[in-house]
Design a protein around this motif. Structure first.
Motif, PDB file in Angstrom:
ATOM      1  N   SER A  23       9.403 -13.934  22.093  1.00 20.39           N
ATOM      2  CA  SER A  23      10.742 -13.497  21.468  1.00 20.39           C
ATOM      3  C   SER A  23      11.815 -14.250  21.634  1.00 20.39           C
ATOM      4  CB  SER A  23      10.933 -11.957  21.974  1.00 20.39           C
ATOM      5  OG  SER A  23       9.894 -11.176  21.476  1.00 20.39           O
ATOM      6  N   TYR A  24      11.925 -14.491  23.076  1.00 17.57           N
ATOM      7  CA  TYR A  24      12.988 -15.470  23.817  1.00 17.57           C
ATOM      8  C   TYR A  24      12.991 -16.746  23.038  1.00 17.57           C
ATOM      9  CZ  TYR A  24      16.491 -17.736  26.762  1.00 17.57           C
ATOM     10  OH  TYR A  24      17.635 -18.362  27.241  1.00 17.57           O
ATOM     11  N   GLY A  25      11.673 -17.475  22.692  1.00 16.26           N
ATOM     12  CA  GLY A  25      11.765 -18.691  22.180  1.00 16.26           C
ATOM     13  C   GLY A  25      12.022 -18.677  20.751  1.00 16.26           C
ATOM     14  N   ARG A  26      12.143 -17.197  20.035  1.00 17.35           N
ATOM     15  CA  ARG A  26      12.368 -17.046  18.545  1.00 17.35           C
ATOM     16  C   ARG A  26      13.889 -17.222  18.633  1.00 17.35           C
ATOM     17  NH1 ARG A  26      10.006 -12.289  17.625  1.00 17.35           N
ATOM     18  NH2 ARG A  26       7.909 -12.710  18.271  1.00 17.35           N
ATOM     19  N   LEU A  27      14.510 -16.516  19.566  1.00 14.40           N
ATOM     20  CA  LEU A  27      16.169 -16.628  19.753  1.00 14.40           C
ATOM     21  C   LEU A  27      16.701 -17.837  19.836  1.00 14.40           C
ATOM     22  CD1 LEU A  27      16.741 -13.336  21.523  1.00 14.40           C
ATOM     23  CD2 LEU A  27      17.333 -13.663  19.251  1.00 14.40           C
ATOM     24  N   VAL A  28      15.961 -18.620  20.855  1.00 19.62           N
ATOM     25  CA  VAL A  28      16.263 -20.035  20.980  1.00 19.62           C
ATOM     26  C   VAL A  28      16.272 -20.936  19.914  1.00 19.62           C
ATOM     27  CG1 VAL A  28      15.807 -22.105  22.446  1.00 19.62           C
ATOM     28  CG2 VAL A  28      15.904 -19.902  23.739  1.00 19.62           C
ATOM     29  N   GLU A  29      15.273 -20.811  19.159  1.00 21.60           N
ATOM     30  CA  GLU A  29      14.992 -21.560  18.049  1.00 21.60           C
ATOM     31  C   GLU A  29      16.121 -21.206  17.043  1.00 21.60           C
ATOM     32  OE1 GLU A  29      11.572 -21.705  14.632  1.00 21.60           O
ATOM     33  OE2 GLU A  29      11.054 -21.721  16.596  1.00 21.60           O
ATOM     34  N   ILE A  30      16.424 -19.981  16.845  1.00 22.51           N
ATOM     35  CA  ILE A  30      17.426 -19.652  15.815  1.00 22.51           C
ATOM     36  C   ILE A  30      18.872 -20.364  16.393  1.00 22.51           C
ATOM     37  CG2 ILE A  30      18.902 -17.829  15.014  1.00 22.51           C
ATOM     38  CD1 ILE A  30      16.209 -16.034  15.140  1.00 22.51           C
ATOM     39  N   LYS A  31      19.127 -20.328  17.464  1.00 23.64           N
ATOM     40  CA  LYS A  31      20.333 -20.985  18.042  1.00 23.64           C
ATOM     41  C   LYS A  31      20.416 -22.449  17.674  1.00 23.64           C
ATOM     42  CE  LYS A  31      21.930 -17.576  21.336  1.00 23.64           C
ATOM     43  NZ  LYS A  31      23.198 -17.101  20.737  1.00 23.64           N
ATOM     44  N   LEU A  45      22.178 -13.903  29.044  1.00 20.15           N
ATOM     45  CA  LEU A  45      22.087 -12.166  29.669  1.00 20.15           C
ATOM     46  C   LEU A  45      22.314 -11.480  28.225  1.00 20.15           C
ATOM     47  CD1 LEU A  45      23.639 -12.581  33.160  1.00 20.15           C
ATOM     48  CD2 LEU A  45      21.330 -11.982  32.524  1.00 20.15           C
ATOM     49  N   GLU A  46      23.130 -12.135  27.406  1.00 19.02           N
ATOM     50  CA  GLU A  46      23.315 -11.481  26.128  1.00 19.02           C
ATOM     51  C   GLU A  46      22.112 -11.198  25.241  1.00 19.02           C
ATOM     52  OE1 GLU A  46      26.486 -13.285  24.081  1.00 19.02           O
ATOM     53  OE2 GLU A  46      28.117 -13.051  25.561  1.00 19.02           O
ATOM     54  N   ALA A  47      21.122 -12.226  25.208  1.00 18.19           N
ATOM     55  CA  ALA A  47      19.998 -12.240  24.447  1.00 18.19           C
ATOM     56  C   ALA A  47      18.974 -11.343  25.093  1.00 18.19           C
ATOM     57  CB  ALA A  47      19.449 -13.702  23.966  1.00 18.19           C
ATOM     58  N   ARG A  52      13.837  -7.881  25.808  1.00 18.09           N
ATOM     59  CA  ARG A  52      13.366  -6.980  26.766  1.00 18.09           C
ATOM     60  C   ARG A  52      12.850  -5.739  26.146  1.00 18.09           C
ATOM     61  NH1 ARG A  52      14.993  -2.628  30.085  1.00 18.09           N
ATOM     62  NH2 ARG A  52      16.749  -2.698  28.878  1.00 18.09           N
ATOM     63  N   ILE A  53      13.534  -5.001  25.187  1.00 19.78           N
ATOM     64  CA  ILE A  53      13.339  -4.092  24.235  1.00 19.78           C
ATOM     65  C   ILE A  53      12.151  -4.278  23.405  1.00 19.78           C
ATOM     66  CG2 ILE A  53      14.082  -2.530  22.479  1.00 19.78           C
ATOM     67  CD1 ILE A  53      16.876  -2.739  23.549  1.00 19.78           C
TER      68      ILE A  53
END
Length: 116
Positions: A23-31, A45-47, A52-53
């Protein structure tokens, strides 16, 4: 316990943390696609709460313990994932007569070879 086996036995590593990583990897990829190449602590900390949810859902936690064979207890679930190769050592040469030292064992391929 055999070496390098802990990854099969730790339920949170098997399920929850793997989901966090994806999930974090997907968020980083989008950014990165929007041109952001650096994430500082505040952006992390915002992401993290949304990651986590997604990762710490009750169903994910239950499936993690199931995959680790802990609840219900099922060691075969983990053992079946192992790739175990048993090696049988070569027996030492026998100490026989001179004629037995010159003998080379061969697998018979037919009845004639077998009788010989």
């Amino acid at each position: 316990m055999p070496l390098h086996l802990s990854y099969l036995l730790q339920p949170l590593d098997i399920g929850c943390f793997a989901v966090v990583k994806r999930s974090y990897g997907r968020l980083v990829e989008i950014k990165m696609r929007t041109g952001i190449n650096h994430i500082d602590k505040l952006e992390f900390l915002e992401a993290y709460p949304s990651v986590r949810i997604e990762a710490l859902k009750l169903e994910t936690i239950k499936n993690s313990f199931l995959a680790a064979g802990l609840i219900p207890f099922s060691p075969n679930r983990v053992l079946s994932k192992l790739n175990i190769h048993l090696r049988i050592p070569t027996p030492p040469p026998s100490r026989g007569s001179d004629s037995s030292r010159n003998f080379t064992p061969k697998t018979p391929f037919n009845g004639k070879d077998l009788r010989r």
